[in-house]
Write a protein that holds these residues in place. Sequence first.
Motif, PDB file in Angstrom:
ATOM      1  N   GLU A  93      64.887  61.100  76.408  1.00 28.89           N
ATOM      2  CA  GLU A  93      63.985  61.216  77.552  1.00 28.89           C
ATOM      3  C   GLU A  93      63.431  59.840  77.918  1.00 28.89           C
ATOM      4  O   GLU A  93      63.451  58.915  77.103  1.00 28.89           O
ATOM      5  CB  GLU A  93      62.811  62.149  77.204  1.00 28.89           C
ATOM      6  N   ARG A 132      72.089  67.934  63.111  1.00 29.98           N
ATOM      7  CA  ARG A 132      71.976  68.065  64.568  1.00 29.98           C
ATOM      8  C   ARG A 132      73.280  68.563  65.163  1.00 29.98           C
ATOM      9  O   ARG A 132      73.283  69.379  66.077  1.00 29.98           O
ATOM     10  CB  ARG A 132      71.572  66.733  65.192  1.00 29.98           C
ATOM     11  N   ARG A 135      73.615  72.229  64.546  1.00 31.94           N
ATOM     12  CA  ARG A 135      72.812  72.996  65.519  1.00 31.94           C
ATOM     13  C   ARG A 135      73.573  73.187  66.826  1.00 31.94           C
ATOM     14  O   ARG A 135      73.538  74.258  67.421  1.00 31.94           O
ATOM     15  CB  ARG A 135      71.495  72.262  65.765  1.00 31.94           C
ATOM     16  N   GLU A 141      73.086  74.268  71.772  1.00 32.58           N
ATOM     17  CA  GLU A 141      71.931  73.652  72.412  1.00 32.58           C
ATOM     18  C   GLU A 141      71.660  72.307  71.758  1.00 32.58           C
ATOM     19  O   GLU A 141      72.051  72.068  70.615  1.00 32.58           O
ATOM     20  CB  GLU A 141      70.696  74.553  72.313  1.00 32.58           C
ATOM     21  N   THR A 143      68.603  68.916  71.630  1.00 35.10           N
ATOM     22  CA  THR A 143      67.277  68.427  71.960  1.00 35.10           C
ATOM     23  C   THR A 143      67.393  66.920  72.098  1.00 35.10           C
ATOM     24  O   THR A 143      67.772  66.223  71.152  1.00 35.10           O
ATOM     25  CB  THR A 143      66.252  68.768  70.851  1.00 35.10           C
ATOM     26  N   ARG A 144      67.116  66.424  73.290  1.00 35.60           N
ATOM     27  CA  ARG A 144      67.176  64.980  73.519  1.00 35.60           C
ATOM     28  C   ARG A 144      66.022  64.306  72.786  1.00 35.60           C
ATOM     29  O   ARG A 144      64.968  64.912  72.584  1.00 35.60           O
ATOM     30  CB  ARG A 144      67.099  64.700  75.018  1.00 35.60           C
ATOM     31  N   ALA A 147      62.218  64.710  73.686  1.00 37.06           N
ATOM     32  CA  ALA A 147      62.043  65.935  74.474  1.00 37.06           C
ATOM     33  C   ALA A 147      61.290  66.980  73.663  1.00 37.06           C
ATOM     34  O   ALA A 147      61.354  67.003  72.439  1.00 37.06           O
ATOM     35  CB  ALA A 147      63.399  66.485  74.901  1.00 37.06           C
ATOM     36  N   SER A 148      60.592  67.856  74.362  1.00 33.35           N
ATOM     37  CA  SER A 148      59.876  68.930  73.675  1.00 33.35           C
ATOM     38  C   SER A 148      60.565  70.273  73.866  1.00 33.35           C
ATOM     39  O   SER A 148      60.136  71.274  73.319  1.00 33.35           O
ATOM     40  CB  SER A 148      58.439  69.003  74.191  1.00 33.35           C
ATOM     41  N   LYS A 149      61.649  70.285  74.644  1.00 30.67           N
ATOM     42  CA  LYS A 149      62.367  71.547  74.852  1.00 30.67           C
ATOM     43  C   LYS A 149      63.850  71.356  74.567  1.00 30.67           C
ATOM     44  O   LYS A 149      64.374  70.242  74.636  1.00 30.67           O
ATOM     45  CB  LYS A 149      62.161  72.060  76.278  1.00 30.67           C
ATOM     46  N   VAL A 150      64.491  72.452  74.231  1.00 24.74           N
ATOM     47  CA  VAL A 150      65.931  72.413  73.975  1.00 24.74           C
ATOM     48  C   VAL A 150      66.680  72.597  75.285  1.00 24.74           C
ATOM     49  O   VAL A 150      66.175  73.202  76.224  1.00 24.74           O
ATOM     50  CB  VAL A 150      66.369  73.488  72.949  1.00 24.74           C
ATOM     51  N   THR A 151      67.884  72.059  75.329  1.00 18.84           N
ATOM     52  CA  THR A 151      68.738  72.170  76.507  1.00 18.84           C
ATOM     53  C   THR A 151      69.999  72.923  76.108  1.00 18.84           C
ATOM     54  O   THR A 151      70.730  72.479  75.217  1.00 18.84           O
ATOM     55  CB  THR A 151      69.121  70.769  77.031  1.00 18.84           C
TER      56      THR A 151
END
Length: 183
Positions: A93, A132, A135, A141, A143-144, A147-151
Motif C-alpha cells: 500500500e 504467505r 495462504r 487471497e 494481503t498487501r 494493508a488492513s484488508k485481504v484482497t
Amino acid sequence: QKYYTEIEFARKQVLASADLVAVDPKMLEILTMVHRVSVLDTTVLLQGETGVGKEKVAKYIYKNSARRDGRFLTVNCGAIPPNLIESELFGYERGAFTGANKDGKMGLFLVADQGTIFLDEISEMPFSQQSRLLRVLQEQEITRLGASKVTPINVRVIAATNRDLKKLVQDGSFREDLYYRLC
C-alpha cells in the motif's frame, strides 16, 4: 505394434499444440499426464533436473488450460532478494515503508489474477514467506504490505524446482504443509 500405435497416438495428441519435441516413451507418458492435468484448474508442482524444460511444460499447461486467455507470469523465486520477495509477490500500500513507491504496488499475484503464475525455483523462497504463499493456495487471497484488508484473487499456481523438496521438508527449510499443498 500396439505399443508403437499408443506412442504415436500420445505424440499426436500431446505434441500437436505444443512446441515440444519428445520421442522417448517415458517422456511421452509424462507429457500425456501433463496434458490431462492442464485441463484441471489445480496447483501443479514440477520437479526435475536443471535444463529438462520445466518452464516449457508450465507454458504447455497454461496454453491448454481454461486460463489461456489470462496472463502467464514467470517469477524466479531465487532471483528476487529475500527482503524484496514479499513486496514483489504481494504488493504494498501507499506509504507501507520508507522508500516505497508513493502510489503503492500491485504485486505479481494481483497482476496474474484470472491467469497463471509460474513460481520457478520455489525451493529458494524464504521460509518466512512460505506461510504467505500457503495462504494464497488455501484461501485464494492476499494481503498487501501495509494493508488492513485481504484482497481476493483467482490465480493458478505452477511451481517448479530442481531440488528435492521432500528432503528440504525433512531438513526443516521448507514447510511441510506448503509442500503437500503444492503437490
